[in-house]
Design an enzyme around this catalytic site. Sequence first.
Site, short mmCIF file in Angstrom:
data_model
loop_
_atom_site.label_atom_id
_atom_site.label_comp_id
_atom_site.label_asym_id
_atom_site.label_seq_id
_atom_site.Cartn_x
_atom_site.Cartn_y
_atom_site.Cartn_z
N HIS A 35 10.91 -2.04 0.26
CA HIS A 35 12.05 -2.16 1.27
C HIS A 35 11.85 -3.82 1.32
O HIS A 35 10.78 -4.49 1.46
CB HIS A 35 11.65 -1.54 2.48
CG HIS A 35 11.62 -0.15 2.75
ND1 HIS A 35 10.37 0.50 2.42
CD2 HIS A 35 12.57 0.76 3.02
CE1 HIS A 35 10.84 1.82 2.61
NE2 HIS A 35 12.01 1.97 2.74
N ASP B 251 9.29 -4.81 3.71
CA ASP B 251 7.77 -4.47 3.37
C ASP B 251 7.15 -5.88 2.76
O ASP B 251 5.88 -6.21 2.89
CB ASP B 251 7.40 -3.61 2.37
CG ASP B 251 8.38 -2.19 2.44
OD1 ASP B 251 8.30 -1.83 3.97
OD2 ASP B 251 8.58 -1.62 1.65
N ASP C 99 5.57 7.86 -3.12
CA ASP C 99 6.03 7.59 -1.80
C ASP C 99 5.19 8.37 -0.95
O ASP C 99 5.52 9.40 -0.48
CB ASP C 99 7.54 7.91 -1.46
CG ASP C 99 7.82 7.45 -0.08
OD1 ASP C 99 6.99 6.92 0.73
OD2 ASP C 99 9.04 7.75 0.18
N ASP D 230 3.95 12.92 3.79
CA ASP D 230 3.77 11.87 2.46
C ASP D 230 2.43 11.95 1.99
O ASP D 230 1.69 10.75 1.66
CB ASP D 230 4.01 10.41 3.14
CG ASP D 230 5.66 10.22 3.20
OD1 ASP D 230 6.35 11.01 2.88
OD2 ASP D 230 6.07 9.39 3.86
N GLU E 107 19.02 9.26 -1.18
CA GLU E 107 17.55 9.68 -1.04
C GLU E 107 17.77 10.64 0.37
O GLU E 107 17.66 10.35 1.31
CB GLU E 107 16.40 8.80 -0.87
CG GLU E 107 15.21 9.80 -0.58
CD GLU E 107 13.98 8.69 -0.51
OE1 GLU E 107 13.92 7.59 -0.97
OE2 GLU E 107 13.12 9.03 0.31
N ASP F 249 6.80 14.95 7.92
CA ASP F 249 6.55 14.26 6.48
C ASP F 249 5.31 13.58 6.26
O ASP F 249 5.12 12.38 6.69
CB ASP F 249 7.66 13.08 6.68
CG ASP F 249 8.21 12.44 5.22
OD1 ASP F 249 7.95 13.17 4.42
OD2 ASP F 249 8.93 11.29 5.10
N ASP G 247 10.69 10.70 -5.70
CA ASP G 247 9.68 10.11 -4.73
C ASP G 247 8.73 11.16 -4.66
O ASP G 247 8.71 12.19 -4.19
CB ASP G 247 10.16 9.69 -3.32
CG ASP G 247 10.68 8.34 -3.27
OD1 ASP G 247 10.55 7.43 -4.18
OD2 ASP G 247 11.14 7.64 -1.97
C1 XUL Z 1 10.96 7.92 4.16
C2 XUL Z 1 11.30 7.85 3.01
C3 XUL Z 1 11.80 6.23 2.58
C4 XUL Z 1 12.33 5.90 1.52
C5 XUL Z 1 12.83 4.58 1.27
O1 XUL Z 1 10.59 9.23 4.45
O2 XUL Z 1 11.07 8.32 2.00
O3 XUL Z 1 10.34 5.56 2.46
O4 XUL Z 1 11.74 6.13 0.24
O5 XUL Z 1 13.66 3.87 2.38
CO CO Z 2 11.05 8.30 -0.05
#
Ligand code: XUL
Ligand code: CO
Length: 442
Positions: free
Chosen positions: A104, A107, A342, A312, A235, A310, A299
């Site tokens: 991003h 970031d 991600d 992740d 996304e 989420d 991702d």
């Molecule tokens: C949030 C997510 C983001 C996108 C990019 O859940 O996945 O990080 O991948 O904005």
């Molecule tokens: Co993402």
Amino acid sequence: MKKPTTHFPKIKSIAYEGPGSANALAFRHYNPVELVDGKTMEQHMRFSVAYWHAFRGTGSDPFGLGTIVRPWEKGKDAVSVAKVRMDAAFEFFQKIRAPFYCFHDRDIAPEGATLAQSNKNLAAIVAHAKSLQKATGVKLLWGTANLFSNPRYMCGASTNPDAHVFAYAAAQVKSAIDATKELGGENYVFWGGREGYETLLNTNLKREQDHLAAFLHLAVDYAKSIGFKGQFLIEPKPKEPTKHQYDFDVASGIAFLRTYGLEKYFKFNIETNHATLAGHTFQHEIEVAASQHMLGSIDANAGDELLGWDTDQFNTNVKELTLAMTSILKAGGLGTGGFNFDAKLRRPSIDPEDLFHAHIGGMDAYALAFKLARRIIADGKFDSFVADRYASFDTGFGQDIASGKANFKSLEKLVLTKLGEPTPRSGKQEYLENLLNTYLHG
Ligand code: XUL
Ligand code: CO
């Protein structure tokens, strides 16, 4: 050129040592130089590191501040810190053998007090990234804009009720597309972080969707005007941070894009944990996108079966990934996309070395899944089972249905005069699940 500082002094470039290796800092399945069908595994997998999690993640959660303190987070001002952090990031990309990264805008470069200052910071860091990309050969899979962290976006970016915020978001995305183009990014991602709503008591849903579409059209126009050739990706995510998000899942994303005449400019970036939040499997989302030739990128992460948000996490579930991979390979692969991790370290995983364990696990699981999926496809057992299951549509009246030649009257006549009652056939799910296990576990 000055010799780069080592930020991971104890860790060498990760080597492939094969399934028999007991070395935790080695690949057991991902061999970047292995040739498969004339392409290296590196070219097949197109692994990418997510800058935000790997280099901006602090381990913070809604109940506590960050736990992860990196030694390279030092410098006289925010831009100098960002440069050193980026040096560390590129050292990591090389050592973990990831050919791509994603970011991003906010970031990689600190947000300034004004948009002009933020743009200046971004330009300085983009120049630094460009020289690091050149020196290391690491490439940009995709760029994106963070349109969700700053309080100005609390009610959305392009779907904000205030046109001023829409304008600000447009300006920010313009610079993020410029940065992505400058760095040779192969894709550009739109994740609608707060493009949704909390309550209809204060929301005009139709207007917000119109504005989101208008925003995406402006982005398409801008990309064309500057000659940006990267693939635009949506996304989807059903919720979090907002309660209802407009890009709920791939199916609703396709409907949205078609409604607003955007379908030829976009594909999908499918995230595992977003799929499961939407109540789907990862493979389901891939199949829906592939069925419309709109599969763009992945991702790569995982949620937790017991948690409804989420999380992740790095995905080490070979079964889930093998199923996903069969759908990806049958769709012809990801094209300009790749597998972007991600995914973030757990809050107590505070060592720089944990970044390596996490990515090694994800890369190995994906590489193994890739190989298993290739075997499954080559054997064709599932494909021939499925083809046989639908074979009645290949000839006779079934073919007439499929080709649009039949109608209700002709079908009624057929059933009344000839066919009578259909004979039920087993779906054989248990047999197929056992068959799948023979590939996974022998
Ligand atoms: C949030 C997510 C983001 C996108 C990019 O859940 O996945 O990080 O991948 O904005
Ligand atoms: Co993402």
